[in-house]
Design a protein around this motif. Structure first.
Motif, PDB file in Angstrom:
ATOM      1  N   ILE A 163       0.876  -1.189   0.000  1.00  0.00           N
ATOM      2  CA  ILE A 163       0.000   0.000   0.000  1.00  0.00           C
ATOM      3  C   ILE A 163       0.906   1.228   0.000  1.00  0.00           C
ATOM      4  CG2 ILE A 163      -1.847   1.205   1.223  1.00  0.00           C
ATOM      5  CD1 ILE A 163      -2.567  -1.456   2.598  1.00  0.00           C
ATOM      6  N   THR A 164       0.716   2.108  -0.983  1.00  0.00           N
ATOM      7  CA  THR A 164       1.700   3.175  -1.183  1.00  0.00           C
ATOM      8  C   THR A 164       1.063   4.574  -1.165  1.00  0.00           C
ATOM      9  OG1 THR A 164       1.483   2.826  -3.574  1.00  0.00           O
ATOM     10  CG2 THR A 164       3.304   1.726  -2.477  1.00  0.00           C
ATOM     11  N   PRO A 165       1.886   5.594  -0.830  1.00  0.00           N
ATOM     12  CA  PRO A 165       1.400   6.977  -0.805  1.00  0.00           C
ATOM     13  C   PRO A 165       1.591   7.643  -2.176  1.00  0.00           C
ATOM     14  CG  PRO A 165       3.619   6.937   0.007  1.00  0.00           C
ATOM     15  CD  PRO A 165       3.313   5.529  -0.431  1.00  0.00           C
ATOM     16  N   LEU A 189      -0.730  -4.868  -5.247  1.00  0.00           N
ATOM     17  CA  LEU A 189      -0.332  -3.462  -5.090  1.00  0.00           C
ATOM     18  C   LEU A 189      -1.558  -2.558  -5.125  1.00  0.00           C
ATOM     19  CD1 LEU A 189       1.637  -0.980  -5.238  1.00  0.00           C
ATOM     20  CD2 LEU A 189       1.852  -1.440  -7.682  1.00  0.00           C
ATOM     21  N   LYS A 190      -1.716  -1.750  -4.055  1.00  0.00           N
ATOM     22  CA  LYS A 190      -2.802  -0.752  -4.020  1.00  0.00           C
ATOM     23  C   LYS A 190      -2.164   0.627  -3.902  1.00  0.00           C
ATOM     24  CE  LYS A 190      -5.076   1.725  -1.629  1.00  0.00           C
ATOM     25  NZ  LYS A 190      -5.168   3.054  -2.247  1.00  0.00           N
ATOM     26  N   PRO A 191      -2.133   1.377  -5.008  1.00  0.00           N
ATOM     27  CA  PRO A 191      -1.494   2.698  -4.943  1.00  0.00           C
ATOM     28  C   PRO A 191      -2.443   3.754  -4.377  1.00  0.00           C
ATOM     29  CG  PRO A 191      -2.303   2.316  -7.154  1.00  0.00           C
ATOM     30  CD  PRO A 191      -2.644   1.070  -6.351  1.00  0.00           C
ATOM     31  N   GLY A 243       2.821   5.518   4.445  1.00  0.00           N
ATOM     32  CA  GLY A 243       1.728   6.486   4.509  1.00  0.00           C
ATOM     33  C   GLY A 243       1.784   7.253   5.807  1.00  0.00           C
ATOM     34  N   SER A 244       0.649   7.794   6.193  1.00  0.00           N
ATOM     35  CA  SER A 244       0.593   8.620   7.398  1.00  0.00           C
ATOM     36  C   SER A 244       0.653   7.735   8.645  1.00  0.00           C
ATOM     37  CB  SER A 244      -0.698   9.425   7.403  1.00  0.00           C
ATOM     38  OG  SER A 244      -1.795   8.542   7.348  1.00  0.00           O
ATOM     39  N   THR A 245       1.069   8.328   9.741  1.00  0.00           N
ATOM     40  CA  THR A 245       1.138   7.596  11.011  1.00  0.00           C
ATOM     41  C   THR A 245      -0.262   7.150  11.431  1.00  0.00           C
ATOM     42  OG1 THR A 245       3.198   8.637  11.656  1.00  0.00           O
ATOM     43  CG2 THR A 245       1.809   7.847  13.447  1.00  0.00           C
ATOM     44  N   GLU A 265       6.329   2.511   6.996  1.00  0.00           N
ATOM     45  CA  GLU A 265       7.156   3.720   6.850  1.00  0.00           C
ATOM     46  C   GLU A 265       6.192   4.889   6.909  1.00  0.00           C
ATOM     47  OE1 GLU A 265      10.309   3.823   6.916  1.00  0.00           O
ATOM     48  OE2 GLU A 265      10.712   1.692   6.625  1.00  0.00           O
ATOM     49  N   LEU A 266       6.305   5.729   7.953  1.00  0.00           N
ATOM     50  CA  LEU A 266       5.227   6.687   8.227  1.00  0.00           C
ATOM     51  C   LEU A 266       5.728   8.136   8.232  1.00  0.00           C
ATOM     52  CD1 LEU A 266       3.562   4.406  10.923  1.00  0.00           C
ATOM     53  CD2 LEU A 266       3.043   4.526   8.473  1.00  0.00           C
ATOM     54  N   GLY A 267       5.043   8.966   8.978  1.00  0.00           N
ATOM     55  CA  GLY A 267       5.279  10.406   8.884  1.00  0.00           C
ATOM     56  C   GLY A 267       6.580  10.871   9.519  1.00  0.00           C
ATOM     57  N   GLU A 399       3.356  18.823  14.638  1.00  0.00           N
ATOM     58  CA  GLU A 399       2.509  18.020  13.745  1.00  0.00           C
ATOM     59  C   GLU A 399       3.025  18.070  12.310  1.00  0.00           C
ATOM     60  OE1 GLU A 399      -1.563  19.313  14.396  1.00  0.00           O
ATOM     61  OE2 GLU A 399      -1.261  19.253  16.570  1.00  0.00           O
ATOM     62  N   GLU A 400       2.869  16.968  11.605  1.00  0.00           N
ATOM     63  CA  GLU A 400       3.311  16.913  10.206  1.00  0.00           C
ATOM     64  C   GLU A 400       2.352  17.754   9.357  1.00  0.00           C
ATOM     65  OE1 GLU A 400       2.910  13.202   7.961  1.00  0.00           O
ATOM     66  OE2 GLU A 400       4.984  13.451   7.286  1.00  0.00           O
ATOM     67  N   ILE A 401       2.868  18.806   8.724  1.00  0.00           N
ATOM     68  CA  ILE A 401       2.006  19.702   7.929  1.00  0.00           C
ATOM     69  C   ILE A 401       1.900  19.197   6.492  1.00  0.00           C
ATOM     70  CG2 ILE A 401       1.741  22.077   7.072  1.00  0.00           C
ATOM     71  CD1 ILE A 401       3.212  23.003   9.660  1.00  0.00           C
TER      72      ILE A 401
HETATM   73  P1  NAD Z   1      -2.155   8.061   3.649  1.00  0.00           P
HETATM   74  O1  NAD Z   1      -1.832   7.436   4.946  1.00  0.00           O
HETATM   75  O2  NAD Z   1      -3.350   8.902   3.559  1.00  0.00           O
HETATM   76  O3  NAD Z   1      -2.311   6.945   2.514  1.00  0.00           O
HETATM   77  C1  NAD Z   1      -1.284   5.995   2.251  1.00  0.00           C
HETATM   78  C2  NAD Z   1      -1.903   4.797   1.560  1.00  0.00           C
HETATM   79  O4  NAD Z   1      -2.745   4.129   2.509  1.00  0.00           O
HETATM   80  C3  NAD Z   1      -2.795   5.133   0.364  1.00  0.00           C
HETATM   81  O5  NAD Z   1      -2.648   4.165  -0.637  1.00  0.00           O
HETATM   82  C4  NAD Z   1      -4.181   5.071   0.962  1.00  0.00           C
HETATM   83  O6  NAD Z   1      -5.179   4.794   0.007  1.00  0.00           O
HETATM   84  C5  NAD Z   1      -4.023   3.912   1.926  1.00  0.00           C
HETATM   85  N1  NAD Z   1      -5.028   3.883   3.003  1.00  0.00           N
HETATM   86  C6  NAD Z   1      -5.791   4.888   3.471  1.00  0.00           C
HETATM   87  N2  NAD Z   1      -6.611   4.439   4.445  1.00  0.00           N
HETATM   88  C7  NAD Z   1      -6.340   3.118   4.594  1.00  0.00           C
HETATM   89  C8  NAD Z   1      -6.848   2.095   5.440  1.00  0.00           C
HETATM   90  N3  NAD Z   1      -7.792   2.342   6.343  1.00  0.00           N
HETATM   91  N4  NAD Z   1      -6.340   0.850   5.327  1.00  0.00           N
HETATM   92  C9  NAD Z   1      -5.359   0.573   4.436  1.00  0.00           C
HETATM   93  N5  NAD Z   1      -4.852   1.511   3.594  1.00  0.00           N
HETATM   94  C10 NAD Z   1      -5.336   2.753   3.677  1.00  0.00           C
HETATM   95  O7  NAD Z   1      -0.828   8.866   3.225  1.00  0.00           O
HETATM   96  P2  NAD Z   1      -0.610   9.767   1.935  1.00  0.00           P
HETATM   97  O8  NAD Z   1      -1.356  11.045   2.141  1.00  0.00           O
HETATM   98  O9  NAD Z   1      -0.829   8.988   0.689  1.00  0.00           O
HETATM   99  O10 NAD Z   1       0.977  10.033   2.041  1.00  0.00           O
HETATM  100  C11 NAD Z   1       1.525  10.973   2.883  1.00  0.00           C
HETATM  101  C12 NAD Z   1       2.037  10.350   4.168  1.00  0.00           C
HETATM  102  O11 NAD Z   1       2.963   9.325   3.866  1.00  0.00           O
HETATM  103  C13 NAD Z   1       2.788  11.342   5.030  1.00  0.00           C
HETATM  104  O12 NAD Z   1       2.444  11.137   6.383  1.00  0.00           O
HETATM  105  C14 NAD Z   1       4.239  10.981   4.782  1.00  0.00           C
HETATM  106  O13 NAD Z   1       5.125  11.358   5.809  1.00  0.00           O
HETATM  107  C15 NAD Z   1       4.152   9.516   4.628  1.00  0.00           C
HETATM  108  N6  NAD Z   1       5.309   8.998   3.901  1.00  0.00           N
HETATM  109  C16 NAD Z   1       6.267   8.299   4.597  1.00  0.00           C
HETATM  110  C17 NAD Z   1       7.407   7.836   3.943  1.00  0.00           C
HETATM  111  C18 NAD Z   1       8.469   7.071   4.689  1.00  0.00           C
HETATM  112  O14 NAD Z   1       9.284   6.405   4.043  1.00  0.00           O
HETATM  113  N7  NAD Z   1       8.504   7.109   6.005  1.00  0.00           N
HETATM  114  C19 NAD Z   1       7.569   8.083   2.576  1.00  0.00           C
HETATM  115  C20 NAD Z   1       6.577   8.790   1.903  1.00  0.00           C
HETATM  116  C21 NAD Z   1       5.447   9.234   2.571  1.00  0.00           C
END
Ligand code: NAD
Length: 502
Positions: A163-165, A189-191, A243-245, A265-267, A399-401
């Motif tokens: 699952i990717t951001p 893969l779910k982008p 994705g986000s924390t 890998e999160l915020g 907070e992460e902006i």
């Molecule tokens: P997000 O958490 O909103 O989404 C990430 C992915 O998770 C998307 O594919 C989304 O569709 C999916 N998702 C959303 N809700 C879900 C659920 N309930 N269950 C499973 N999957 C779900 O993040 P974003 O806005 O796409 O990306 C930005 C965030 O990603 C920021 O917090 C950033 O710091 C973080 N990030 C971290 C790294 C790292 O390596 N640490 C790298 C890039 C981005």
């Protein structure tokens, strides 16, 4: 190889956007929902660049079944052969880099030189991981018992959910998919819904490179709708999410219920420390790039600058000047230095933090507003923004902006700087500018983050080095480097006895 858009012969930028399908079991198929969603250009809100399947849990179920069916044959293929397919994919990415970068800029806004870099990371890592297929992967060790030999071997896990951001639309799907496949797993893969096009391109390329049917499956749609179906399915052995924390916490909770492996890998809330002996111009240049590059939407973006009070005013003045000089515009224009935010909703979200900062008593040096003049009308633009006189406990410092907002926190000493740097729930990346070797080594020891940069900004990764954070920036896993393959495999310890039984 089948085509993701079989009915279409149009060129990329014609008025009628292409409709992309899901890729399940080696076939491009529509979602059972019969519905699509638009992938739009954040530089021009009305421009739809492609349509994607609004999938349902039933589509995820089909993708998991296909991945499960493909697993036995894929894991049986020798790892060097799996590596050869990944190498071919990396070379195809290289051959099409310019065209893929253009599509990426159109779908998420960052300037062409950055989208070229995003794809370059995927290429470099693909080449690196391909070679890992030929490396010895276990230990041979003596036994304490006569006529016995022991060894460890690495085995794939099974079906991996990826699952990717949206902020690194090619690099991050490649960072996960390549090592997962190399280790012998099959993948669903779910982008992110803001950037499915780059992942569709990656899927097409892996298919063209010779990946067997079902080894990689691609399903698009809302994370909220599809997430649980992927994360809780007992046939999925591992989830790898960036994705986000907030989302990571939820996914970890769900995986924890049945002790499923999960890599997160999160915020981040990354800080640059600028000591009073630092080269200020070098530090300003680095913060301008790390804070405003990708419009501040990198997990490693610099969002706090912890500056010794002796140089804080001078640093603030120089950084505000650098922010004002940045050329903001459409990333397709090669003169652009900072593109739009990823979508219109993010403009309001970032502006809310400007209001919060002002309410908390921070001083706005520059920016703090949406940009809507002239050619920027119709795009998700926000001015590069610098606050000073920020206190470590303020919300804008905690907070992460995820936007182009940098907060300067003046401090009186090295100790105070470290305390401020370590004061958030995050621990992804941190940097220090100083000319003093002792301070460098103390900072390497004292900063609590997964990535430390000395006399450079908080961003940047190299494919052969591990990448990831501590505290709530992740859950202890690392991407990239040779450990990346280990993440997607399990150790098996084998004891072989050979006593003479005659
Ligand atoms: P997000 O958490 O909103 O989404 C990430 C992915 O998770 C998307 O594919 C989304 O569709 C999916 N998702 C959303 N809700 C879900 C659920 N309930 N269950 C499973 N999957 C779900 O993040 P974003 O806005 O796409 O990306 C930005 C965030 O990603 C920021 O917090 C950033 O710091 C973080 N990030 C971290 C790294 C790292 O390596 N640490 C790298 C890039 C981005």
């Amino acid at each position: 190889m089948t085509s993701a858009h079989p009915a279409s012969t149009e060129t990329q930028e014609q008025a009628q956007p292409r409709a992309y399908l899901n890729f399940i079991g080696g076939e491009w198929r529509p979602s059972v929902s019969g519905q699509t969603f638009d992938d739009t250009n954040p530089a021009r809100r009305d421009e739809v660049i492609a349509r994607f399947q609004k999938s349902t849990p039933a589509d995820v179920d089909a993708a998991i079944s296909a991945a499960q069916a493909a697993f036995p044959a894929w894991r049986a293929m020798p790892a060097p052969q799996r590596g050869a397919i990944i190498l071919r994919a990396a070379l195809l990415l290289e051959a099409r880099q310019a065209e893929l970068a253009r599509d990426m800029t159109r779908e998420m806004g960052k300037p062409l030189r950055e989208t070229m870099g995003d794809i370059q990371t995927a290429i470099d890592f693909g080449k690196f991981v391909a070679g890992e297929g030929s490396r010895p992967e276990g230990d041979t060790v003596p036994s304490a018992i006569p006529d016995k030999m022991c060894m460890t071997i690495r085995q794939p896990l099974g079906v991996v959910g990826v699952i990717t951001p949206w902020n690194f639309p090619m690099a991050i799907p490649a960072w996960k998919t390549f090592p997962a496949l190399l280790a012998g797993n099959t993948v669903v893969l779910k982008p992110a819904s803001d950037t499915p096009l780059s992942s569709a391109h990656l899927t097409e390329i892996l298919d063209e490179a010779g990946l067997p049917k079902g080894a990689l499956n691609f399903v698009t749609g809302s994370g909220g709708v599809l997430g649980d179906a992927l994360v809780t399915d007992p046939r999925v052995a591992m989830i790898s999410l960036t994705g986000s924390t907030e989302v990571g916490r939820r996914v970890a909770e769900l995986c924890g219920r049945d002790l499923r492996r999960v890599s997160l890998e999160l915020g981040g809330k990354n800080a640059v420390i600028v000591m009073d002996d630092a080269n200020l111009d070098e530090a300003v240049k680095a913060v301008s790039w790390a804070g405003f590059g990708t419009t501040g939407q990198r997990c490693t973006a610099t969002s706090r600058v912890i500056v010794h009070e002796k140089v804080a005013d001078a640093f603030g003045r120089k950084l505000a000047e650098a922010a004002e000089r940045l050329r903001v515009g459409d990333g397709l224009d090669t003169a652009t230095e900072m593109g739009p935010l990823v979508n219109q909703g993010r403009v309001a979200a970032v502006h809310e933090y400007t209001e919060i900062g002002l309410g908390e008593g921070a001083s706005l040096l520059t920016g703090g507003r949406a940009l809507t003049e002239g050619e920027l009308a119709g795009g998700a633009y926000y001015a590069p923004t610098v606050f000073t006189n920020v206190k470590p406990a303020m919300r804008i410092a905690q907070e992460e902006i995820f936007g182009p907002v940098v907060s300067i926190i003046p401090v009186a000493s090295y100790e105070e700087a470290i305390q401020a740097a370590n004061s958030t729930i995050y621990g992804l990346s941190c940097a220090i500018f100083t000319e003093d070797a002792r301070t460098v080594f103390r900072a390497m020891r004292d900063i609590n983050a997964g990535l430390i940069y000395v006399n450079a900004g908080t961003t940047g990764a190299e494919p052969h080095l591990p990448f990831g954070g501590v505290k709530q920036s992740g859950n202890g896993h690392r991407e990239l480097g040779h450990k990346a393959v280990e993440e997607f495999s399990e150790i098996k310890t084998v004891f072989v006895s050979y006593p003479d039984v005659k």
